[in-house]
Design a protein around this motif. Structure first.
Motif, PDB file in Angstrom:
ATOM      1  N   LEU A  28       0.910  -1.251   0.023  1.00 40.97           N
ATOM      2  CA  LEU A  28       0.147  -0.062   0.042  1.00 40.97           C
ATOM      3  C   LEU A  28       0.987   1.066   0.200  1.00 40.97           C
ATOM      4  O   LEU A  28       2.106   1.085   0.360  1.00 40.97           O
ATOM      5  N   ASN A  29       0.250   2.274  -0.475  1.00 41.82           N
ATOM      6  CA  ASN A  29       1.166   3.694  -0.353  1.00 41.82           C
ATOM      7  C   ASN A  29       0.630   4.291   1.106  1.00 41.82           C
ATOM      8  O   ASN A  29      -0.037   3.801   1.650  1.00 41.82           O
ATOM      9  N   CYS A  30       1.569   5.451   1.185  1.00 41.05           N
ATOM     10  CA  CYS A  30       1.403   6.198   2.303  1.00 41.05           C
ATOM     11  C   CYS A  30      -0.020   6.754   2.532  1.00 41.05           C
ATOM     12  O   CYS A  30      -0.667   7.124   1.565  1.00 41.05           O
ATOM     13  N   ILE A  31      -0.829   6.220   3.882  1.00 47.92           N
ATOM     14  CA  ILE A  31      -1.943   6.733   3.945  1.00 47.92           C
ATOM     15  C   ILE A  31      -2.220   8.057   4.093  1.00 47.92           C
ATOM     16  O   ILE A  31      -3.476   8.604   3.700  1.00 47.92           O
ATOM     17  N   GLU A  57      -4.874  -1.128  16.160  1.00 50.09           N
ATOM     18  CA  GLU A  57      -4.236  -1.460  14.701  1.00 50.09           C
ATOM     19  C   GLU A  57      -4.634  -0.744  13.530  1.00 50.09           C
ATOM     20  O   GLU A  57      -4.087  -0.375  12.742  1.00 50.09           O
ATOM     21  N   TRP A  58      -5.843   0.075  13.608  1.00 56.69           N
ATOM     22  CA  TRP A  58      -6.614   0.844  13.097  1.00 56.69           C
ATOM     23  C   TRP A  58      -5.984   2.248  13.265  1.00 56.69           C
ATOM     24  O   TRP A  58      -6.346   3.105  12.363  1.00 56.69           O
ATOM     25  N   ARG A  79      -6.274  11.448   8.227  1.00 54.06           N
ATOM     26  CA  ARG A  79      -7.542  11.289   8.547  1.00 54.06           C
ATOM     27  C   ARG A  79      -8.500  10.921   7.352  1.00 54.06           C
ATOM     28  O   ARG A  79      -9.200  10.039   7.098  1.00 54.06           O
ATOM     29  N   ILE A  80      -8.280  11.683   6.182  1.00 52.15           N
ATOM     30  CA  ILE A  80      -8.797  11.360   4.718  1.00 52.15           C
ATOM     31  C   ILE A  80      -8.467  10.048   4.168  1.00 52.15           C
ATOM     32  O   ILE A  80      -9.224   9.485   3.955  1.00 52.15           O
ATOM     33  N   GLY A  81      -7.125   9.584   4.399  1.00 52.84           N
ATOM     34  CA  GLY A  81      -6.831   8.195   3.889  1.00 52.84           C
ATOM     35  C   GLY A  81      -7.348   7.062   4.677  1.00 52.84           C
ATOM     36  O   GLY A  81      -7.855   6.205   4.414  1.00 52.84           O
ATOM     37  N   LEU A  82      -7.578   7.513   5.997  1.00 51.00           N
ATOM     38  CA  LEU A  82      -8.094   6.528   6.934  1.00 51.00           C
ATOM     39  C   LEU A  82      -9.621   6.402   6.552  1.00 51.00           C
ATOM     40  O   LEU A  82     -10.011   5.147   6.668  1.00 51.00           O
ATOM     41  N   LYS A  85     -10.046   4.178   3.969  1.00 56.27           N
ATOM     42  CA  LYS A  85      -9.598   2.873   4.144  1.00 56.27           C
ATOM     43  C   LYS A  85     -10.697   2.164   5.190  1.00 56.27           C
ATOM     44  O   LYS A  85     -11.006   0.803   4.840  1.00 56.27           O
ATOM     45  N   ILE A  86     -11.080   2.553   6.189  1.00 53.57           N
ATOM     46  CA  ILE A  86     -11.991   1.989   7.322  1.00 53.57           C
ATOM     47  C   ILE A  86     -13.275   2.514   7.403  1.00 53.57           C
ATOM     48  O   ILE A  86     -14.259   2.117   8.065  1.00 53.57           O
ATOM     49  N   GLY A  87     -13.456   3.621   6.712  1.00 56.29           N
ATOM     50  CA  GLY A  87     -14.819   4.440   6.707  1.00 56.29           C
ATOM     51  C   GLY A  87     -14.821   5.353   7.757  1.00 56.29           C
ATOM     52  O   GLY A  87     -14.269   5.254   9.080  1.00 56.29           O
ATOM     53  N   GLU A  88     -15.839   6.228   7.708  1.00 60.62           N
ATOM     54  CA  GLU A  88     -15.959   7.453   8.474  1.00 60.62           C
ATOM     55  C   GLU A  88     -16.463   6.874  10.217  1.00 60.62           C
ATOM     56  O   GLU A  88     -15.997   7.485  10.924  1.00 60.62           O
ATOM     57  N   LYS A  89     -17.184   5.836  10.013  1.00 62.47           N
ATOM     58  CA  LYS A  89     -17.795   5.439  11.502  1.00 62.47           C
ATOM     59  C   LYS A  89     -16.661   4.826  12.212  1.00 62.47           C
ATOM     60  O   LYS A  89     -16.622   5.172  13.471  1.00 62.47           O
ATOM     61  N   ALA A  90     -15.841   4.050  11.597  1.00 61.05           N
ATOM     62  CA  ALA A  90     -14.508   3.399  12.403  1.00 61.05           C
ATOM     63  C   ALA A  90     -13.757   4.651  12.833  1.00 61.05           C
ATOM     64  O   ALA A  90     -13.054   4.579  13.962  1.00 61.05           O
ATOM     65  N   VAL A  91     -13.291   5.537  12.128  1.00 58.45           N
ATOM     66  CA  VAL A  91     -12.801   6.780  12.224  1.00 58.45           C
ATOM     67  C   VAL A  91     -13.231   7.434  13.379  1.00 58.45           C
ATOM     68  O   VAL A  91     -12.549   7.888  14.581  1.00 58.45           O
TER      69      VAL A  91
END
Ligand SMILES: [Zn+2]
Length: 119
Positions: A28-31, A57-58, A79-82, A85-91
């Motif tokens: 993967l690239n830099c988040i 881990e997230w 934050r945008i990358g995350l 990757k895992i969705g707004e709810k998980a963030v």
């Protein structure tokens, strides 16, 4: 047998979780910035901001050295990358933990559990 001091144990646990993240995110690239030269496991919420997320881990993802070391994690882009990757709810869940648990005192048993899980 000597008991490992807690700071050493924290360090060891971090190494194991970080190495898990590097394996998980291989290729993967830099988040944060999307650079293909990403080979570090970087925290989004820093350990100083919330020690409760230290081994989540997230909260740890593959980053380039530029973002991880020189831009303090490049948090806004992270934050945008995350979210991608895992969705707004998980963030948001991570943000809740960060707000409500700034300081977590890790117990040795918890650290052993984490080490076992991510080894
Ligand atoms: Zn980067």
């Amino acid at each position: 047998m000597a008991v490992t001091p807690l700071p050493k144990l924290l360090e060891k646990t971090q190494k194991i979780v970080n190495s898990y993240v590097r394996r998980r995110d291989e290729g993967l690239n830099c988040i944060s910035c999307g650079s293909p030269n990403a080979n570090q496991a970087g925290h989004w919420v820093s350990v100083k901001q919330s020690s409760a997320l230290r081994f989540n881990e997230w909260n740890i993802n593959l980053q380039c050295a530029g973002c991880n070391l020189y831009k303090h994690g490049n948090q806004v882009l992270y934050r945008i990358g995350l979210v991608n990757k895992i969705g707004e709810k998980a963030v948001k869940e991570l943000e809740d933990i960060a707000l409500n648990n700034r300081i977590k005192k890790w117990e040795r048993d918890e650290l052993f559990e984490i080490m076992k899980k991510y080894s």
